[in-house]
Design a protein around this motif. Structure first.
Motif, PDB file in Angstrom:
ATOM      1  N   LYS A   5       0.865  -1.167   0.000  1.00  0.00           N
ATOM      2  CA  LYS A   5       0.000   0.000   0.000  1.00  0.00           C
ATOM      3  C   LYS A   5       0.907   1.223   0.000  1.00  0.00           C
ATOM      4  N   LEU A   6       0.683   2.110  -0.949  1.00  0.00           N
ATOM      5  CA  LEU A   6       1.408   3.378  -1.033  1.00  0.00           C
ATOM      6  C   LEU A   6       0.410   4.504  -0.830  1.00  0.00           C
ATOM      7  N   VAL A   7       0.812   5.506  -0.064  1.00  0.00           N
ATOM      8  CA  VAL A   7      -0.056   6.644   0.216  1.00  0.00           C
ATOM      9  C   VAL A   7       0.742   7.925   0.026  1.00  0.00           C
ATOM     10  N   SER A   8       0.128   8.897  -0.637  1.00  0.00           N
ATOM     11  CA  SER A   8       0.734  10.208  -0.795  1.00  0.00           C
ATOM     12  C   SER A   8      -0.340  11.263  -0.591  1.00  0.00           C
ATOM     13  N   GLN A   9       0.030  12.349   0.086  1.00  0.00           N
ATOM     14  CA  GLN A   9      -0.901  13.439   0.322  1.00  0.00           C
ATOM     15  C   GLN A   9      -0.317  14.736  -0.209  1.00  0.00           C
ATOM     16  N   ILE A  10      -1.180  15.555  -0.780  1.00  0.00           N
ATOM     17  CA  ILE A  10      -0.777  16.891  -1.210  1.00  0.00           C
ATOM     18  C   ILE A  10      -1.858  17.886  -0.802  1.00  0.00           C
ATOM     19  N   SER A  11      -1.419  19.090  -0.544  1.00  0.00           N
ATOM     20  CA  SER A  11      -2.355  20.186  -0.280  1.00  0.00           C
ATOM     21  C   SER A  11      -2.635  20.882  -1.596  1.00  0.00           C
ATOM     22  N   ILE A  12      -3.893  21.261  -1.780  1.00  0.00           N
ATOM     23  CA  ILE A  12      -4.256  22.026  -2.971  1.00  0.00           C
ATOM     24  C   ILE A  12      -4.976  23.297  -2.536  1.00  0.00           C
ATOM     25  N   LYS A  13      -4.801  24.334  -3.316  1.00  0.00           N
ATOM     26  CA  LYS A  13      -5.441  25.612  -3.022  1.00  0.00           C
ATOM     27  C   LYS A  13      -6.759  25.764  -3.765  1.00  0.00           C
ATOM     28  N   SER A  14      -6.972  24.928  -4.783  1.00  0.00           N
ATOM     29  CA  SER A  14      -8.217  25.009  -5.537  1.00  0.00           C
ATOM     30  C   SER A  14      -9.321  24.271  -4.774  1.00  0.00           C
ATOM     31  N   ASP A  15     -10.516  24.386  -5.255  1.00  0.00           N
ATOM     32  CA  ASP A  15     -11.691  23.814  -4.610  1.00  0.00           C
ATOM     33  C   ASP A  15     -11.625  22.285  -4.589  1.00  0.00           C
ATOM     34  N   GLY A  16     -11.519  21.717  -3.401  1.00  0.00           N
ATOM     35  CA  GLY A  16     -11.477  20.263  -3.249  1.00  0.00           C
ATOM     36  C   GLY A  16     -12.752  19.594  -3.726  1.00  0.00           C
ATOM     37  N   ASN A  17     -13.880  20.281  -3.548  1.00  0.00           N
ATOM     38  CA  ASN A  17     -15.154  19.731  -4.030  1.00  0.00           C
ATOM     39  C   ASN A  17     -15.132  19.586  -5.549  1.00  0.00           C
ATOM     40  N   ALA A  18     -14.566  20.577  -6.230  1.00  0.00           N
ATOM     41  CA  ALA A  18     -14.483  20.532  -7.694  1.00  0.00           C
ATOM     42  C   ALA A  18     -13.586  19.384  -8.149  1.00  0.00           C
ATOM     43  N   LEU A  19     -12.496  19.156  -7.416  1.00  0.00           N
ATOM     44  CA  LEU A  19     -11.604  18.051  -7.760  1.00  0.00           C
ATOM     45  C   LEU A  19     -12.331  16.709  -7.625  1.00  0.00           C
ATOM     46  N   HIS A  20     -13.047  16.539  -6.531  1.00  0.00           N
ATOM     47  CA  HIS A  20     -13.809  15.304  -6.320  1.00  0.00           C
ATOM     48  C   HIS A  20     -14.866  15.120  -7.412  1.00  0.00           C
ATOM     49  N   GLU A  21     -15.562  16.193  -7.735  1.00  0.00           N
ATOM     50  CA  GLU A  21     -16.589  16.128  -8.779  1.00  0.00           C
ATOM     51  C   GLU A  21     -15.978  15.750 -10.130  1.00  0.00           C
ATOM     52  N   LEU A  22     -14.792  16.273 -10.407  1.00  0.00           N
ATOM     53  CA  LEU A  22     -14.125  15.948 -11.664  1.00  0.00           C
ATOM     54  C   LEU A  22     -13.779  14.465 -11.720  1.00  0.00           C
ATOM     55  N   TYR A  23     -13.159  13.942 -10.673  1.00  0.00           N
ATOM     56  CA  TYR A  23     -12.808  12.519 -10.654  1.00  0.00           C
ATOM     57  C   TYR A  23     -14.055  11.633 -10.665  1.00  0.00           C
ATOM     58  N   ARG A  24     -15.143  12.108 -10.090  1.00  0.00           N
ATOM     59  CA  ARG A  24     -16.343  11.286 -10.038  1.00  0.00           C
ATOM     60  C   ARG A  24     -17.191  11.387 -11.313  1.00  0.00           C
TER      61      ARG A  24
END
Length: 154
Positions: A6-25
């Motif tokens: 299992k590999l895990v990586s985290q990054i902080s983003i300044k853009s809207d996290g909701n928009a990112l989730h909506e894009l991937y979904r």
């Protein structure tokens, strides 16, 4: 040396996290327009965008090579803003028995959001490398999406 990992990586983003989730979904197919040098095409084969059980083909560039992955949307948690893709066919399956990618977004209102990318895998044998470069690809695509959203307001 184990065959599962299992590999895990985290990054902080300044853009809207909701928009990112909506894009991937819901709009995964638009990722190729955002970062065409990494993702050539994303196409829905079965189901509906944003639905568990949907089957999606990804055509992308990894380590300078054109590659393909057929993924099924295995799980979506709208409260946690996470989506899990299970790779069922394609280039990864040459070296791995199983391969799952989860993208989880923690939104902080209008502040910075945290994106966690997790890859769970089982290698076919001990000489297969851990998929660090694939995790980096997912992180780099996420960074490209963030830059796009910062440049193009909703």
């Amino acid at each position: 040396m184990g065959l599962t990992g299992k590999l895990v990586s985290q990054i902080s983003i300044k853009s809207d996290g909701n928009a990112l989730h909506e894009l991937y979904r819901y709009n995964t197919h638009k990722i190729s327009a955002i970062c065409p040098e990494k993702v050539e095409k994303v196409e829905l084969l079965h189901g509906q965008w944003g639905s568990v059980g949907s089957v999606i083909n990804w055509h992308f560039i990894h380590d300078g090579k054109k590659m393909f992955a057929k993924k099924i949307v295995e799980a979506i948690d709208e409260k946690k803003k996470s989506i899990t893709f299970n790779v069922i066919e394609g280039d990864f399956m040459v070296a791995y028995k199983s391969f799952k990618i989860t993208i989880h977004v923690e939104t902080k209102g209008n502040q910075v959001s945290l994106v966690t990318c997790t890859i769970q895998y089982e290698k076919k044998n001990v000489v297969v490398p851990d998929p660090h470069s694939i995790l980096n690809l997912v992180i780099n695509v996420t960074k490209d999406i963030e830059r796009h959203h910062l440049l193009v307001p909703n």
